[in-house]
Motif scaffolding. Structure first.
Motif, PDB file in Angstrom:
ATOM      1  N   VAL A   1     -15.441   4.395 -55.061  1.00  0.00           N
ATOM      2  CA  VAL A   1     -14.138   3.826 -55.437  1.00  0.00           C
ATOM      3  C   VAL A   1     -13.068   4.313 -54.460  1.00  0.00           C
ATOM      4  CG1 VAL A   1     -12.335   3.807 -57.217  1.00  0.00           C
ATOM      5  CG2 VAL A   1     -14.740   3.641 -57.885  1.00  0.00           C
ATOM      6  N   THR A   2     -13.155   5.596 -54.087  1.00  0.00           N
ATOM      7  CA  THR A   2     -12.152   6.162 -53.178  1.00  0.00           C
ATOM      8  C   THR A   2     -12.040   5.329 -51.913  1.00  0.00           C
ATOM      9  OG1 THR A   2     -12.625   8.374 -53.956  1.00  0.00           O
ATOM     10  CG2 THR A   2     -11.540   8.197 -51.817  1.00  0.00           C
ATOM     11  N   SER A   3     -13.195   5.018 -51.314  1.00  0.00           N
ATOM     12  CA  SER A   3     -13.152   4.293 -50.046  1.00  0.00           C
ATOM     13  C   SER A   3     -14.491   3.606 -49.787  1.00  0.00           C
ATOM     14  CB  SER A   3     -12.838   5.271 -48.918  1.00  0.00           C
ATOM     15  OG  SER A   3     -12.935   4.615 -47.681  1.00  0.00           O
ATOM     16  N   PRO A   4     -14.465   2.412 -49.169  1.00  0.00           N
ATOM     17  CA  PRO A   4     -15.731   1.726 -48.853  1.00  0.00           C
ATOM     18  C   PRO A   4     -16.226   2.074 -47.448  1.00  0.00           C
ATOM     19  CG  PRO A   4     -13.895   0.232 -48.512  1.00  0.00           C
ATOM     20  CD  PRO A   4     -13.294   1.566 -48.894  1.00  0.00           C
ATOM     21  N   LYS A   5     -15.557   3.020 -46.765  1.00  0.00           N
ATOM     22  CA  LYS A   5     -15.951   3.295 -45.365  1.00  0.00           C
ATOM     23  C   LYS A   5     -15.738   4.770 -45.042  1.00  0.00           C
ATOM     24  CE  LYS A   5     -11.383   1.950 -43.590  1.00  0.00           C
ATOM     25  NZ  LYS A   5     -10.695   3.179 -43.431  1.00  0.00           N
TER      26      LYS A   5
ATOM     27  N   ALA B   1      -8.643  14.071 -43.331  1.00  0.00           N
ATOM     28  CA  ALA B   1      -8.044  14.344 -44.644  1.00  0.00           C
ATOM     29  C   ALA B   1      -6.800  13.473 -44.863  1.00  0.00           C
ATOM     30  CB  ALA B   1      -7.696  15.818 -44.758  1.00  0.00           C
ATOM     31  N   TYR B   2      -6.030  13.254 -43.785  1.00  0.00           N
ATOM     32  CA  TYR B   2      -4.774  12.519 -43.992  1.00  0.00           C
ATOM     33  C   TYR B   2      -5.005  11.048 -44.326  1.00  0.00           C
ATOM     34  CZ  TYR B   2      -4.808  10.483 -39.264  1.00  0.00           C
ATOM     35  OH  TYR B   2      -5.133   9.765 -38.137  1.00  0.00           O
ATOM     36  N   THR B   3      -6.187  10.512 -44.006  1.00  0.00           N
ATOM     37  CA  THR B   3      -6.427   9.102 -44.370  1.00  0.00           C
ATOM     38  C   THR B   3      -6.996   8.970 -45.788  1.00  0.00           C
ATOM     39  OG1 THR B   3      -8.659   9.013 -43.395  1.00  0.00           O
ATOM     40  CG2 THR B   3      -6.827   8.415 -41.959  1.00  0.00           C
ATOM     41  N   ILE B   4      -7.735   9.986 -46.234  1.00  0.00           N
ATOM     42  CA  ILE B   4      -8.329   9.869 -47.577  1.00  0.00           C
ATOM     43  C   ILE B   4      -7.363  10.380 -48.657  1.00  0.00           C
ATOM     44  CG2 ILE B   4      -9.526  12.117 -47.912  1.00  0.00           C
ATOM     45  CD1 ILE B   4     -12.003  10.548 -48.783  1.00  0.00           C
ATOM     46  N   ARG B   5      -6.467  11.308 -48.272  1.00  0.00           N
ATOM     47  CA  ARG B   5      -5.587  11.952 -49.271  1.00  0.00           C
ATOM     48  C   ARG B   5      -4.789  10.940 -50.095  1.00  0.00           C
ATOM     49  NH1 ARG B   5      -3.041  15.068 -45.978  1.00  0.00           N
ATOM     50  NH2 ARG B   5      -4.480  16.818 -46.098  1.00  0.00           N
ATOM     51  N   PRO B   6      -4.058   9.995 -49.437  1.00  0.00           N
ATOM     52  CA  PRO B   6      -3.268   9.061 -50.253  1.00  0.00           C
ATOM     53  C   PRO B   6      -4.129   8.214 -51.179  1.00  0.00           C
ATOM     54  CG  PRO B   6      -3.129   8.502 -47.899  1.00  0.00           C
ATOM     55  CD  PRO B   6      -3.854   9.802 -48.000  1.00  0.00           C
ATOM     56  N   LYS B   7      -5.342   7.883 -50.734  1.00  0.00           N
ATOM     57  CA  LYS B   7      -6.225   7.067 -51.579  1.00  0.00           C
ATOM     58  C   LYS B   7      -6.609   7.854 -52.832  1.00  0.00           C
ATOM     59  CE  LYS B   7      -7.926   4.531 -47.641  1.00  0.00           C
ATOM     60  NZ  LYS B   7      -8.925   4.288 -46.652  1.00  0.00           N
TER      61      LYS B   7
ATOM     62  N   LEU C   1      -5.474   7.395 -57.005  1.00  0.00           N
ATOM     63  CA  LEU C   1      -6.474   7.128 -58.049  1.00  0.00           C
ATOM     64  C   LEU C   1      -6.620   8.264 -59.068  1.00  0.00           C
ATOM     65  CD1 LEU C   1      -9.059   5.545 -55.598  1.00  0.00           C
ATOM     66  CD2 LEU C   1      -7.995   4.344 -57.527  1.00  0.00           C
ATOM     67  N   LEU C   2      -6.062   9.435 -58.758  1.00  0.00           N
ATOM     68  CA  LEU C   2      -6.261  10.579 -59.668  1.00  0.00           C
ATOM     69  C   LEU C   2      -5.798  10.321 -61.103  1.00  0.00           C
ATOM     70  CD1 LEU C   2      -5.605  13.786 -57.512  1.00  0.00           C
ATOM     71  CD2 LEU C   2      -7.732  13.099 -58.643  1.00  0.00           C
TER      72      LEU C   2
ATOM     73  N   GLY D   1      -1.354  23.938 -55.696  1.00  0.00           N
ATOM     74  CA  GLY D   1      -1.407  22.789 -54.783  1.00  0.00           C
ATOM     75  C   GLY D   1      -2.391  23.047 -53.644  1.00  0.00           C
ATOM     76  N   ALA D   2      -2.325  24.268 -53.083  1.00  0.00           N
ATOM     77  CA  ALA D   2      -3.235  24.607 -51.972  1.00  0.00           C
ATOM     78  C   ALA D   2      -4.683  24.556 -52.461  1.00  0.00           C
ATOM     79  CB  ALA D   2      -2.906  25.991 -51.429  1.00  0.00           C
ATOM     80  N   PHE D   3      -4.920  25.057 -53.658  1.00  0.00           N
ATOM     81  CA  PHE D   3      -6.292  25.085 -54.194  1.00  0.00           C
ATOM     82  C   PHE D   3      -6.792  23.669 -54.483  1.00  0.00           C
ATOM     83  CE2 PHE D   3      -9.170  25.250 -57.877  1.00  0.00           C
ATOM     84  CZ  PHE D   3     -10.219  25.945 -57.277  1.00  0.00           C
ATOM     85  N   LEU D   4      -5.940  22.845 -55.096  1.00  0.00           N
ATOM     86  CA  LEU D   4      -6.376  21.482 -55.444  1.00  0.00           C
ATOM     87  C   LEU D   4      -6.656  20.641 -54.196  1.00  0.00           C
ATOM     88  CD1 LEU D   4      -4.073  20.752 -58.539  1.00  0.00           C
ATOM     89  CD2 LEU D   4      -6.533  21.233 -58.555  1.00  0.00           C
ATOM     90  N   GLU D   5      -5.926  20.924 -53.124  1.00  0.00           N
ATOM     91  CA  GLU D   5      -6.206  20.223 -51.857  1.00  0.00           C
ATOM     92  C   GLU D   5      -7.649  20.499 -51.417  1.00  0.00           C
ATOM     93  OE1 GLU D   5      -4.806  18.133 -49.695  1.00  0.00           O
ATOM     94  OE2 GLU D   5      -5.900  18.565 -47.830  1.00  0.00           O
ATOM     95  N   GLU D   6      -8.083  21.755 -51.514  1.00  0.00           N
ATOM     96  CA  GLU D   6      -9.465  22.082 -51.096  1.00  0.00           C
ATOM     97  C   GLU D   6     -10.465  21.490 -52.087  1.00  0.00           C
ATOM     98  OE1 GLU D   6      -9.987  23.505 -48.244  1.00  0.00           O
ATOM     99  OE2 GLU D   6      -7.878  23.968 -47.918  1.00  0.00           O
ATOM    100  N   LEU D   7     -10.191  21.742 -53.361  1.00  0.00           N
ATOM    101  CA  LEU D   7     -11.133  21.331 -54.420  1.00  0.00           C
ATOM    102  C   LEU D   7     -11.320  19.823 -54.476  1.00  0.00           C
ATOM    103  CD1 LEU D   7     -12.688  22.303 -57.107  1.00  0.00           C
ATOM    104  CD2 LEU D   7     -10.667  21.413 -58.273  1.00  0.00           C
ATOM    105  N   ILE D   8     -10.229  19.098 -54.270  1.00  0.00           N
ATOM    106  CA  ILE D   8     -10.329  17.640 -54.432  1.00  0.00           C
ATOM    107  C   ILE D   8     -10.425  16.941 -53.068  1.00  0.00           C
ATOM    108  CG2 ILE D   8      -9.329  15.586 -55.485  1.00  0.00           C
ATOM    109  CD1 ILE D   8      -7.910  17.448 -57.504  1.00  0.00           C
ATOM    110  N   VAL D   9      -9.363  17.070 -52.263  1.00  0.00           N
ATOM    111  CA  VAL D   9      -9.317  16.240 -51.045  1.00  0.00           C
ATOM    112  C   VAL D   9     -10.424  16.628 -50.056  1.00  0.00           C
ATOM    113  CG1 VAL D   9      -7.902  15.560 -49.069  1.00  0.00           C
ATOM    114  CG2 VAL D   9      -6.865  15.779 -51.344  1.00  0.00           C
ATOM    115  N   ARG D  10     -10.509  17.946 -49.743  1.00  0.00           N
ATOM    116  CA  ARG D  10     -11.508  18.360 -48.731  1.00  0.00           C
ATOM    117  C   ARG D  10     -12.933  18.159 -49.241  1.00  0.00           C
ATOM    118  NH1 ARG D  10      -8.892  19.304 -43.758  1.00  0.00           N
ATOM    119  NH2 ARG D  10      -6.747  19.372 -44.481  1.00  0.00           N
ATOM    120  N   ARG D  11     -13.146  18.452 -50.497  1.00  0.00           N
ATOM    121  CA  ARG D  11     -14.490  18.331 -51.052  1.00  0.00           C
ATOM    122  C   ARG D  11     -14.913  16.858 -51.111  1.00  0.00           C
ATOM    123  NH1 ARG D  11     -16.840  18.096 -55.776  1.00  0.00           N
ATOM    124  NH2 ARG D  11     -14.795  17.552 -56.578  1.00  0.00           N
TER     125      ARG D  11
END
Ligand SMILES: Cc1cc2nc3c(=O)[nH]c(=O)nc-3n(C[C@H](O)[C@H](O)[C@H](O)COP(=O)(O)OP(=O)(O)OC[C@H]3O[C@@H](n4cnc5c(N)ncnc54)[C@H](O)[C@@H]3O)c2cc1C
Length: 470
Positions: A151-155, A160-166, A170-171, A300-310
């Motif tokens: 759902v996040t992305s089809p490609k 990180a900066y391209t997936i973060r807004p997506k 959706l969160l 915020g720093a933790f959620l960036e790693e846990l969600i966006v980076r992961r």
């Protein structure tokens, strides 16, 4: 459950019968969307769980097997207590899982199979093999990511900066509270697991890791982190001596803990002081305000790693078929490596020398030793460790191979999309940008010892993790 979290992997029509949750990546009973979906589909029919154990999965060894075995014993006990029979399937070579699941479907007259999602090649191949031959529907549920990977992305995402807004958009839809699991009654006769064969394999095995396996231990570790380390995460996480990270990656890797549960609790931690401020008089509230703003930063720093980076790592492995090799690096990195193939290397080491921590660099050796003995290298040191492997091997292909071999052999959280993405980032510039050119690295970001010296007391780290026993 949001309907997009599940997807059908075949078009076979539903048939009556019990529902089987083929548990693979997500070894937990709580907060597990795949299990919850299986439960909902079962209705009044029985619900069963089958786990496919591959003892040497992706070159893991006894460390990983022992960690899984103990967690699985707890799972069997707890599932049975809920009225859900638990079946253990053992696939010695990792090639037999589709047959084992099919046999299980036949034996118990299963009506629908629900399984969890992994973007890794071997698990996807099992599902592809089984999908068309299974006599019942096969449904895949993403129980690992907060926003389902498809759902996040089809490609494949660039960084990180391209997936973060997506993900951020959706969160609110997907990061919601879990319903309770109310298991249906069952009188099915499913024998208890006979652990003797697995126990025999681990006889005499002792380890120096400091992690207790299983869902209960994972929840305890989470609460300790929330109480003790979340309030300083942003400032301490890059200090390899400060115990500033969450230490949750082994649990997240095996799915013993839900990332969504962690995120919900972190948000709750931040909300508590905000509510306190709102309920206090203006002067008292001012005193609390500074602390609360700091906590919001750390969260915020933790959620960036846990969600966006992961979740970026899952995206990388899902859409880049070469996620664990040189071919998967971005073109700019491959071009610049080709221009530097003949650069002189001051040192080159074999995989055995790296494994034994026998390089000229005491800091690197200490990091290797930390991984071998504790089962988890500090996050900052992982970047240094992998980049130096690139610097001290004859080519980036070999560097990638050595880093993955050692990471998967010793890290409790190894054999994970985060590992393949982290190593590809360090060695191949994945999710990073091109930097100025330098020998060996080409345009891939370099990391110097002086950088680590500025972040923490590297001599104390070396003293703590000196490789005297390797
Ligand atoms: C060379 C290299 C190898 C790595 N190998 C692995 C691995 O095998 N398994 C693994 O889980 N992680 C790996 N990482 C990513 C990261 O270093 C670890 O997830 C983190 O150090 C685990 O410790 P923690 O749970 O205390 O992290 P925390 O800092 O507390 O972070 C919380 C969670 O966020 C996620 N996370 C944190 N950093 C990253 C990141 N950079 N990329 C993706 N997710 C992240 C993890 O799930 C982690 O458990 C690697 C990174 C590099 C550079």
């Amino acid at each position: 459950m949001h309907e997009d979290r599940a997807r059908s992997l075949n078009s076979t029509s539903a048939r009556p019968g019990p529902v089987l949750y083929w548990m693979d990546r997500d070894m937990r009973l709580k907060d597990n969307w795949a299990l919850l979906h299986a439960r909902a589909l079962a209705g009044p029919s029985p619900l069963l769980i089958a786990y496919n154990l591959v003892p040497s999965f992706l070159n893991g060894g006894k460390r990983q097997l022992a960690f899984k075995r103990d967690a699985l014993k707890e799972l069997e006990r707890d599932a049975r207590a809920l009225g859900i029979p638990f079946i253990l399937l053992v696939d010695e070579k990792g090639t037999n899982t589709p047959k084992l699941i099919t046999a299980c479907v036949e034996r118990y007259g299963i009506g629908t199979v629900v399984t969890d999602f992994s973007p890794l090649r071997i698990q996807r191949a099992w599902k592809t093999e089984i999908a068309d031959t299974l006599p019942c529907p096969l449904i895949e549920v993403d129980a690992h990511n907060i926003v389902p990977a498809w759902v996040t992305s089809p490609k494949v995402e660039f960084a990180a900066y391209t997936i973060r807004p997506k993900i951020h958009t959706l969160l609110p839809t997907y990061c919601v509270e879990f319903p309770d699991l109310a298991a249906p009654e069952t009188d099915m006769d499913v024998p208890m697991v006979d652990w003797k064969l697995i126990d025999a394999r681990l006889e005499g095995w002792t380890d120096t890791i400091r992690f207790v396996p299983g869902e209960k231990a994972a929840t305890e570790a989470l609460h300790t982190f929330l109480n003790e380390r979340l309030p300083r995460y942003g400032s301490d996480r890059n200090d390899a001596l400060a115990d500033g990270q969450s230490g949750l990656s082994p649990y997240l890797h095996y799915g013993m803990l839900s990332a969504q549960r962690i995120a919900l609790l972190v948000v709750e931690e931040v909300q508590k002081p905000i509510e306190m401020i709102l309920s206090k008089s203006r002067n008292k509230a001012k005193v609390e305000e500074g602390k609360t703003l700091a906590l919001i930063d750390h969260a915020g720093a933790f959620l960036e790693e846990l969600i966006v980076r992961r979740e970026l790592s899952d995206n990388f492995c899902l859409y880049n078929p070469a996620y664990d090799s040189y071919e998967g690096f971005p073109d700019w990195a491959k071009r610049s490596f080709n221009a530097h193939r003949n650069d002189e290397r001051a040192y080159t080491y074999s995989v055995e020398q790296f494994e034994k921590g026998q390089t000229h660099d005491p800091l690197w050796n200490a990091a290797q030793y930390e991984m071998v003995t504790s089962g988890k290298m500090h996050g900052y040191m992982r970047m240094y460790w992998a980049k130096k492997i690139l610097e001290w091997t004859r080519d980036p292909e070999t560097a990638m191979e050595i880093a993955i071999t050692l990471n998967d052999r010793y890290e409790l959280d190894g054999r994970d999309p985060n590992g393949y993405a982290g190593i590809a980032w360090s060695i191949g510039g994945t999710h990073d940008r091109a930097w100025f050119t330098r020998p060996i690295f080409g345009q891939v970001r370099f990391m110097a010892r002086s950088g680590a010296d500025k972040k923490f007391d590297t001599d104390a780290y070396i003293a703590k993790w000196s490789p005297r026993l390797l």
